[in-house]
Scaffold this motif. Structure first.
Motif, PDB file in Angstrom:
ATOM      1  N   ARG A   1       0.895  -1.199   0.006  1.00  0.00           N
ATOM      2  CA  ARG A   1      -0.007  -0.003   0.085  1.00  0.00           C
ATOM      3  C   ARG A   1       0.887   1.300   0.101  1.00  0.00           C
ATOM      4  NH1 ARG A   1      -2.743  -2.208   4.682  1.00  0.00           N
ATOM      5  NH2 ARG A   1      -4.633  -3.405   3.601  1.00  0.00           N
ATOM      6  N   LEU A   2       1.907   0.915   0.870  1.00  0.00           N
ATOM      7  CA  LEU A   2       2.709   2.584   0.808  1.00  0.00           C
ATOM      8  C   LEU A   2       3.483   2.713  -0.160  1.00  0.00           C
ATOM      9  CD1 LEU A   2       3.987   2.315   4.582  1.00  0.00           C
ATOM     10  CD2 LEU A   2       1.873   3.623   3.559  1.00  0.00           C
TER      11      LEU A   2
ATOM     12  N   ASP B   1       3.037   1.513  -3.397  1.00  0.00           N
ATOM     13  CA  ASP B   1       1.909   1.837  -4.600  1.00  0.00           C
ATOM     14  C   ASP B   1       1.092   2.762  -4.084  1.00  0.00           C
ATOM     15  OD1 ASP B   1       1.291   1.483  -7.224  1.00  0.00           O
ATOM     16  OD2 ASP B   1       0.476  -0.476  -6.899  1.00  0.00           O
ATOM     17  N   GLY B   2       1.451   3.464  -3.213  1.00  0.00           N
ATOM     18  CA  GLY B   2      -0.021   4.632  -2.698  1.00  0.00           C
ATOM     19  C   GLY B   2       0.261   5.803  -3.359  1.00  0.00           C
ATOM     20  N   THR B   3       0.820   6.768  -2.579  1.00  0.00           N
ATOM     21  CA  THR B   3       1.132   8.079  -3.150  1.00  0.00           C
ATOM     22  C   THR B   3       2.548   8.355  -3.294  1.00  0.00           C
ATOM     23  OG1 THR B   3       1.038   9.044  -0.957  1.00  0.00           O
ATOM     24  CG2 THR B   3      -0.934   9.071  -1.911  1.00  0.00           C
TER      25      THR B   3
ATOM     26  N   SER C   1       4.077   8.424   0.297  1.00  0.00           N
ATOM     27  CA  SER C   1       4.156   7.392   0.837  1.00  0.00           C
ATOM     28  C   SER C   1       5.262   6.443   0.164  1.00  0.00           C
ATOM     29  CB  SER C   1       2.761   6.406   0.919  1.00  0.00           C
ATOM     30  OG  SER C   1       2.464   6.043  -0.351  1.00  0.00           O
TER      31      SER C   1
END
Lengths: 258, 330
Positions: A153-154, A156-158, A161
């Protein structure tokens, strides 16, 4: 009057149990520092849960270390009355929480190892260690799943992140080598079938890492330099502060029942 | 997205039809029926419950802070694990209660934002500091004890989701209360220093705990309608008295002195207490308790520091959905 440190007769088996107990306690303590301050309530719950698992593992391992030593030490004396130079945990687990990415990368590196390690330890010839391993393996598998999902998530998040997750990987990477190192005392336990050689797990550990880190669009550092010292009590400056907090009650009010 | 499935907006048909619905609603309450999220309810009932349940949720979450203050310093590994598990339970209560509040049509985010903006209240008790380990025992024994006194009747609250949430919460709180009392018992059976620590904690927490039941009946604003709607079944003063009557023998068993020299037992066995300093209560509610600023700062910091994490999770979830949609279209 402050209570003096206890003495521990570190036979190979006592030292073995202490090292794993210290890993679990220190990492559990670090995670417990998040309680009430996490980015979302679900993570307050999850990080506390993982901390509880680790503190539980630590208690079993300390109790076993004390029993093996056969003196009048117990789980609390081992946890609360040894100084920084007597602690045997990995440098990785004592690193400060930092931001959420640092906490989760630290957890990911450790859990990816612990999951393999405890699974292998389930066949230990030492029945107590095999039983502790069976319980710890189940818990570690969940910890690894939780951490892996967050790394993805982190990463491939923003942009932010991603940057934070990569910075955490780069910062903590040098502390991972110590997980696979073995000294002479432990080598004896490995030969006796009591412990497993962590070095044999490194390939699979890297495979786990590469899969998750790749999916997260992050990269593993190319540097080979690995920091060591925790296993023999040469720690980072961070551990002393952690212990002064952890041990404050036992040091301030010696010899009381709580 | 549970709330999406619910009919939350009030219909516009005012007047006679509303009066008929209101009468029907009250009849259901009088018959001890549970009101469920999709049922018609007066706007004021919805508003009152949203306020009460969300305040309760905020209290659970802010309440993690004073106890969390001792997780890293608990005196033994057993105490450390028990305290961490307890604070984790409080978090679970918070989540559970936010979910119950959401069934009334306001999202968790909106409720939390109102709290962080200082527009929504949480229990005044959490604005006091935990200075020693005995405070952890005292909070379990007295603060959770008072909470149970308040919450047991809420298990029969007319609003179904809240009542059901309270059944589970009360079970866990009872366990916490016994755990807190056991900490106190250990201290009181320990050294003089430990016993003094226990007495000091009781001295500091006693009066703020009595204030947890809210202002005296004569001045309480919400009781009348809340009683009619069977949200509240006992008055503030009734619950306070019940709590005191239950607690005095517990203190006696510990060998501790309740810090109220004027306290006497009446002919019916009730312990009559001295005047509560309501000025202090009002000051704490107004934001001037010893820890109001710290508590709000800690919650805002956690929220602000965590913003990038929540954004990352949302962004990743959106990307994943997009990829799945694209894949399905291929």
């Amino acid at each position: 009057m402050a209570t003096a440190n206890i003495e521990v007769s570190e036979t190979p088996l006592v030292l073995y149990a202490l090292r794993r107990a210290d890993d679990a306690l220190i990492l559990g303590h670090r995670l417990s520092e998040w309680c009430g301050h996490a980015p979302m309530l679900e993570e307050d719950m999850a990080l506390s849960n993982i901390a509880l698992d680790l503190i539980g593992q630590a208690r079993e391992l300390y109790t076993y270390a004390a029993k093996t030593e056969g003196k009048d030490n117990d789980e609390d004396k081992l946890a609360y009355l040894r100084d920084v130079r007597q602690y045997r945990n990995l440098l990785l687990v004592e690193q400060p929480n930092g931001d959420f990415a640092q906490t989760l990368v630290r957890q990911f590196f450790y859990s990816a190892f612990a999951d393999l390690y405890w699974r292998a330890m389930m066949t230990s010839r030492d029945a107590t260690l095999a039983a502790i391993a069976a319980k710890s393996e189940k818990e570690s598998a969940y910890h690894l799943r939780h951490a892996s999902e967050w790394i993805i998530r982190l990463g491939d998040g923003t942009d932010e992140s991603h940057r934070r997750a990569q910075a955490a990987i780069d910062q903590l990477w040098a502390f991972t080598g110590e997980m696979f190192a073995v000294d002479d005392g432990e080598r004896g336990l490995i030969h006796a079938g009591i412990a497993v050689d962590p070095g044999t797990l490194r390939g699979r550990w890297l495979t786990t890492l590469s899969g998750v880190i790749g999916e997260a669009t992050l990269t593993l550092p190319q540097t080979d330099w690995m920091q060591q010292g925790g296993r023999s009590g040469r720690h980072s400056e961070h551990l002393g502060h952690l212990l002064s907090e952890l041990q404050s009650m036992q040091r301030t009010f010696p010899g009381q029942t709580w | 997205m549970y709330t999406q499935a619910l009919n939350t907006a009030e219909t516009d048909d005012r007047g006679l039809e509303d009066a008929a619905k209101a009468a029907q609603f009250q009849a259901r309450i009088d018959a001890e029926e549970r009101i469920e999220p999709n049922d018609w309810m007066p706007a004021a009932y919805r508003k009152t419950l949203t306020r009460q349940i969300s305040q309760h949720a905020h209290s659970e979450i802010v309440g993690m802070l004073p106890e969390g203050n001792w997780i890293t310093r608990a005196p033994t590994l057993r105490r450390k694990a028990a305290l961490l598990a307890k604070v984790q339970d409080e978090c679970g209560h918070g989540l559970y209660l936010y979910a119950a509040a959401e069934t009334l049509g306001t999202s968790r985010e909106e409720l939390v934002d109102a709290m962080l903006a200082g527009k929504a209240k949480y229990s005044s008790i959490f604005n006091y500091p935990t200075l020693t380990w005995a405070d952890i025992g005292t909070i379990g024994w007295l603060v959770d004890g008072a909470a149970i006194m308040n919450q047991i009747p809420l298990c029969r609250c007319s609003y179904g989701p809240y009542a059901r949430a309270m059944i589970r919460v009360c079970k866990e709180e009872s366990f916490h209360q016994r755990q807190g009392y056991e900490i106190m018992l250990t201290l009181c059976r320990g050294s003089d220093e430990q016993k003094a620590m226990a007495q000091d904690a009781l001295n500091r927490w006693w009066w703020p705990v009595l204030m947890m039941f809210g202002p005296p009946d004569a001045t309480s604003q919400h009781s009348d309608t809340s009683t009619k709607w069977k949200i509240k079944r006992f008055s503030n003063d009734e619950l306070r008295q019940k709590f005191i009557d239950a607690t005095v023998p517990q203190a006696q068993y510990l060998g501790l002195t309740i810090p109220d020299p004027g306290m006497t037992q009446d002919a019916e066995g009730h312990w009559r207490y001295s005047e509560i300093d309501w000025t202090e209560f009002k000051q704490v509610l107004a934001g001037n308790g010893p820890c109001n600023r710290d508590r709000m700062a800690a919650r805002r910091k956690a929220h602000d520091d965590g913003a990038w994490v929540r954004e990352a999770a949302a962004s990743y979830a959106a990307k994943r959905t997009q990829r799945q949609t694209a894949q399905a279209a291929e």
